[in-house]
Write a protein that holds these residues in place. Structure first.
Motif, PDB file in Angstrom:
ATOM      1  N   GLU A  40       0.847  -1.190   0.000  1.00  0.00           N
ATOM      2  CA  GLU A  40       0.000   0.000   0.000  1.00  0.00           C
ATOM      3  C   GLU A  40       0.881   1.238   0.000  1.00  0.00           C
ATOM      4  OE1 GLU A  40      -3.922   1.871   2.192  1.00  0.00           O
ATOM      5  OE2 GLU A  40      -3.227  -0.162   2.669  1.00  0.00           O
ATOM      6  N   GLU A  98      -6.771 -14.796  -5.195  1.00  0.00           N
ATOM      7  CA  GLU A  98      -7.490 -13.529  -5.268  1.00  0.00           C
ATOM      8  C   GLU A  98      -6.470 -12.406  -5.442  1.00  0.00           C
ATOM      9  OE1 GLU A  98      -9.640 -13.326  -1.640  1.00  0.00           O
ATOM     10  OE2 GLU A  98     -11.180 -14.768  -2.254  1.00  0.00           O
ATOM     11  N   THR A 100      -6.085  -8.097  -5.921  1.00  0.00           N
ATOM     12  CA  THR A 100      -6.747  -6.802  -5.775  1.00  0.00           C
ATOM     13  C   THR A 100      -5.775  -5.689  -6.146  1.00  0.00           C
ATOM     14  OG1 THR A 100      -6.107  -6.597  -3.444  1.00  0.00           O
ATOM     15  CG2 THR A 100      -8.228  -7.661  -3.916  1.00  0.00           C
ATOM     16  N   ARG A 102      -5.652  -1.070  -6.437  1.00  0.00           N
ATOM     17  CA  ARG A 102      -6.277   0.252  -6.340  1.00  0.00           C
ATOM     18  C   ARG A 102      -5.300   1.300  -6.823  1.00  0.00           C
ATOM     19  NH1 ARG A 102      -5.639   4.014  -2.734  1.00  0.00           N
ATOM     20  NH2 ARG A 102      -4.633   2.588  -1.263  1.00  0.00           N
ATOM     21  N   ASP A 112     -10.322   0.830  -8.820  1.00  0.00           N
ATOM     22  CA  ASP A 112     -10.019  -0.378  -8.055  1.00  0.00           C
ATOM     23  C   ASP A 112     -10.548  -1.584  -8.805  1.00  0.00           C
ATOM     24  OD1 ASP A 112     -12.763  -1.343  -6.785  1.00  0.00           O
ATOM     25  OD2 ASP A 112     -12.712   0.828  -6.559  1.00  0.00           O
ATOM     26  N   GLY A 113      -9.919  -2.714  -8.570  1.00  0.00           N
ATOM     27  CA  GLY A 113     -10.334  -3.938  -9.232  1.00  0.00           C
ATOM     28  C   GLY A 113      -9.922  -5.152  -8.435  1.00  0.00           C
ATOM     29  N   ALA A 114     -10.586  -6.263  -8.699  1.00  0.00           N
ATOM     30  CA  ALA A 114     -10.276  -7.523  -8.033  1.00  0.00           C
ATOM     31  C   ALA A 114     -10.675  -8.666  -8.949  1.00  0.00           C
ATOM     32  CB  ALA A 114     -10.996  -7.630  -6.697  1.00  0.00           C
ATOM     33  N   SER A 116     -10.859 -13.138  -8.889  1.00  0.00           N
ATOM     34  CA  SER A 116     -10.747 -14.375  -8.111  1.00  0.00           C
ATOM     35  C   SER A 116     -10.890 -15.562  -9.050  1.00  0.00           C
ATOM     36  CB  SER A 116     -11.824 -14.432  -7.024  1.00  0.00           C
ATOM     37  OG  SER A 116     -11.795 -15.665  -6.337  1.00  0.00           O
ATOM     38  N   ALA A 144     -14.933 -11.289 -10.926  1.00  0.00           N
ATOM     39  CA  ALA A 144     -14.111 -10.075 -10.980  1.00  0.00           C
ATOM     40  C   ALA A 144     -14.975  -8.854 -10.730  1.00  0.00           C
ATOM     41  CB  ALA A 144     -13.411  -9.950 -12.341  1.00  0.00           C
ATOM     42  N   THR A 145     -14.356  -7.806 -10.224  1.00  0.00           N
ATOM     43  CA  THR A 145     -15.016  -6.509 -10.064  1.00  0.00           C
ATOM     44  C   THR A 145     -14.062  -5.412 -10.539  1.00  0.00           C
ATOM     45  OG1 THR A 145     -14.205  -6.182  -7.792  1.00  0.00           O
ATOM     46  CG2 THR A 145     -16.338  -7.292  -8.066  1.00  0.00           C
ATOM     47  N   GLN A 161     -19.510   0.507 -10.395  1.00  0.00           N
ATOM     48  CA  GLN A 161     -18.790  -0.755 -10.257  1.00  0.00           C
ATOM     49  C   GLN A 161     -19.413  -1.802 -11.168  1.00  0.00           C
ATOM     50  OE1 GLN A 161     -19.230  -3.519  -6.766  1.00  0.00           O
ATOM     51  NE2 GLN A 161     -17.071  -3.008  -6.429  1.00  0.00           N
ATOM     52  N   ARG A 163     -19.524  -5.945 -11.991  1.00  0.00           N
ATOM     53  CA  ARG A 163     -19.279  -7.243 -11.375  1.00  0.00           C
ATOM     54  C   ARG A 163     -19.493  -8.342 -12.424  1.00  0.00           C
ATOM     55  NH1 ARG A 163     -23.421  -8.223  -8.238  1.00  0.00           N
ATOM     56  NH2 ARG A 163     -24.629  -6.351  -8.712  1.00  0.00           N
TER      57      ARG A 163
END
Length: 236
Positions: A40, A98, A100, A102, A112-114, A116, A144-145, A161, A163
Motif C-alpha cells: 500500500e 485472489e 486486488t 487500487r 479499483d479492481g479484483a 478471483s 471479478a469486479t 462498479q 461485477r
C-alpha cells in the motif's frame, strides 16, 4: 457449520423439481490455509492471496432420481422433474487465488479492481460417488469486479462498479449451465452538511437478466432486476 432448520426439516418444490429435507444431517467442517502479500503506497495498492479450503461432510442437494416416477416419502415426481435430498455428500476441495489493486488518479479519481479464480471439486466418496470430480453447484471459476470513484466536487461523489461471474452449474450433476453475466451498479452522494449526506443508488443499472436457477423443464429464475434506492446518512 451445523445444518439449518430448513435443511433438516423443510422440503421445498420449484416447478417439478422436489428437494427433500434430511433430519440426519451432521455438521460440515472446514479446514483451510491462506497466505497473502500486500503493498500500500500513497497512490497505489496491490494484494494477492492464495488459499486452499476443504469442507468435510459437505451438505449438498443430491439428485436421487428423475421423473416420471414414484419415490419413497416424496411421492410422485412429474415428467421433466427431479428428486433431490440434502445429504452429507463427501468433501469439497477449493484452491484459488485472489488479486486486488487500487490506483489514485488526478482530479479526484480512483480505480479499483479484483479478480478471483477458484478450482472447486467434489469427492463424493462412498456416499455420493457420482459427484466425484464435478464442480459444486453455484460455484463459478472466475469472478471479478472493477470500480471507479470520482470526487467531482467537495460535495458530490460519483461511483460505478462492474461485477462479473463466469458460467456455473445449477445442479450437483453439472447438467444445467447458468450463463456468465456482467452487472453494473452506480451511486451518487451529495454532502449537504459535514454531518448529513443524501445518496441515490442503482443496482443492476442496465437491467441485466442474470440467471440464478433453472428447473428440469427449462424454467429459469433470475436475480433482482434494476433496483433504485434513495437514502440519507447522518453522522454525529
Amino acid at each position: 457449520r451445523p445444518a439449518t432448520l430448513n435443511e433438516l426439516h423443510r422440503p421445498f418444490r420449484v416447478g417439478n423439481d422436489l428437494t427433500e429435507a434430511n433430519a440426519a444431517l451432521v455438521p460440515e467442517t472446514l479446514q483451510g490455509v491462506e497466505a497473502g502479500l500486500a503493498y500500500e503506497g500513497p497512490i497505489a495498492a496491490f494484494g494477492a492471496t492464495l488459499f486452499w479450503n476443504r469442507i468435510e461432510d459437505a451438505i449438498v442437494n443430491v439428485t436421487i432420481g428423475e421423473g416420471p416416477g414414484t419415490f419413497p416419502r416424496a411421492g410422485f415426481v412429474p415428467a421433466g422433474g427431479v428428486l433431490r435430498q440434502r445429504q452429507n455428500a463427501g468433501t469439497i476441495e477449493a484452491t484459488g487465488i485472489e488479486l486486488t489493486a487500487r490506483r489514485s488518479l488526478p482530479g479526484g479519481l480512483s480505480l479499483d479492481g479484483a479478480v478471483s479464480v477458484t478450482d472447486a471439486r467434489m469427492d463424493g466418496g462412498s456416499a455420493a460417488p457420482q459427484l466425484t470430480g464435478l464442480r459444486p453447484a453455484q460455484a463459478p471459476i472466475w469472478s471479478a469486479t472493477a470500480g471507479l470513484d470520482w470526487r467531482a466536487t467537495e460535495r458530490l461523489t460519483l461511483a460505478a462498479q462492474a461485477r462479473y461471474e463466469s458460467k456455473r452449474f445449477e445442479d450437483d450433476l453439472n447438467s444445467r449451465v447458468l450463463g456468465a453475466a456482467v452487472v453494473v451498479d452506480a451511486r451518487a452522494e451529495w454532502r449537504m452538511t459535514p454531518a448529513a449526506m443524501v445518496w441515490v443508488a442503482a443496482d443492476n443499472l442496465f437491467d441485466k437478466a442474470v440467471e440464478v436457477s433453472e428447473t428440469g423443464t427449462g424454467v429459469e429464475g433470475y436475480a433482482p432486476p434494476r433496483t433504485l434506492r434513495l437514502g440519507v446518512r447522518w453522522t454525529y
